[in-house]
Design a protein around this motif. Sequence first.
Motif, short mmCIF file in Angstrom:
data_model
loop_
_atom_site.label_atom_id
_atom_site.label_comp_id
_atom_site.label_asym_id
_atom_site.label_seq_id
_atom_site.Cartn_x
_atom_site.Cartn_y
_atom_site.Cartn_z
N THR A 137 0.80 -1.22 0.00
CA THR A 137 0.00 0.00 0.00
C THR A 137 0.82 1.26 0.00
OG1 THR A 137 -0.13 -0.11 2.41
CG2 THR A 137 -1.88 -1.18 1.16
N TYR A 175 5.81 0.80 -5.68
CA TYR A 175 4.61 0.06 -6.06
C TYR A 175 4.99 -1.07 -7.00
CZ TYR A 175 2.10 3.91 -3.96
OH TYR A 175 1.63 4.83 -3.08
N ASN A 176 5.25 -2.23 -6.40
CA ASN A 176 5.62 -3.37 -7.22
C ASN A 176 4.40 -3.99 -7.89
OD1 ASN A 176 8.37 -3.24 -6.76
ND2 ASN A 176 8.20 -4.41 -4.87
N GLU A 177 4.69 -4.76 -8.88
CA GLU A 177 3.64 -5.42 -9.66
C GLU A 177 2.82 -6.34 -8.77
OE1 GLU A 177 5.35 -7.72 -12.73
OE2 GLU A 177 3.45 -8.61 -13.40
N GLN A 178 1.53 -6.37 -9.01
CA GLN A 178 0.67 -7.38 -8.41
C GLN A 178 0.53 -8.52 -9.41
OE1 GLN A 178 -3.03 -6.13 -6.67
NE2 GLN A 178 -2.09 -4.48 -5.49
N PHE A 235 -1.55 -11.77 -10.52
CA PHE A 235 -2.93 -12.21 -10.38
C PHE A 235 -3.08 -13.70 -10.66
CE2 PHE A 235 -5.56 -8.43 -9.81
CZ PHE A 235 -4.63 -7.44 -10.02
N GLY A 236 -3.97 -14.32 -9.91
CA GLY A 236 -4.39 -15.68 -10.22
C GLY A 236 -5.35 -15.70 -11.39
#
Lengths: 116, 114
Positions: free
Chosen positions: A98, A102-105, A107-108
Amino acid sequence: DAGITQSPRYKITETGRQVTLMCHQTWSHSYMFWYRQDLGHGLRLIYYSAAADITDKGEVSDGYVVSRSKTENFPLTLESATRSQTSVYFCASSETGTGPPYNEQFFGPGTRLTVL
Amino acid sequence: AQSVTQLDSHVSVSEGTPVLLRCNYSSSYSPSLFWYVQHPNKGLQLLLKYTSAATLVKGINGFEAEFKKSETSFHLTKPSAHMSDAAEYFCVVTSDSGNTPLVFGKGTRLSVIA
């Protein structure tokens, strides 16, 4: 297999039933997230977790419960499913969450849930 | 509060022609911005991100985006569309709100015509 997995991929349930969606990541990322995706709304955050045993509400948390006893798992439970919870649910993980950097998220593949 | 607006819900281009997907944002501070892509029945994948370094950001698969503070825009472009680019694209802005660390746009569906 390395990565982030979700199960089940598809689920049909009835109003009032309890449903648990599973999420598992193998990167040891600190942060994990649950989103729901609905037409016309993009992705909206349900809950997130900064570490094991630390969880916080997102934008649309009503009707959902999460836990995180282990870093790699982040299950999402609908305690009493309603038709409005019909959606596609995505789990994501990230090294940071948060604040900067800001690193990459990651996703599944998503779970498509239908509540009848 | 931060917000992001994707100006087109659907864009259709011919294969080999340029792609432009438009994104405007509003923020009370200097945000970071991302573009994610979602292929059918798949999760989202990061295309590129802007984090206050160079304003022209290059991403994967030939995509790039330019951060324009004066216009509060972060449009996504690609010189030549491929059939494999057909997907949903999301513009994302960081937020200082505790319960929404990332704010997603509603998405732009890109169709590529042979």
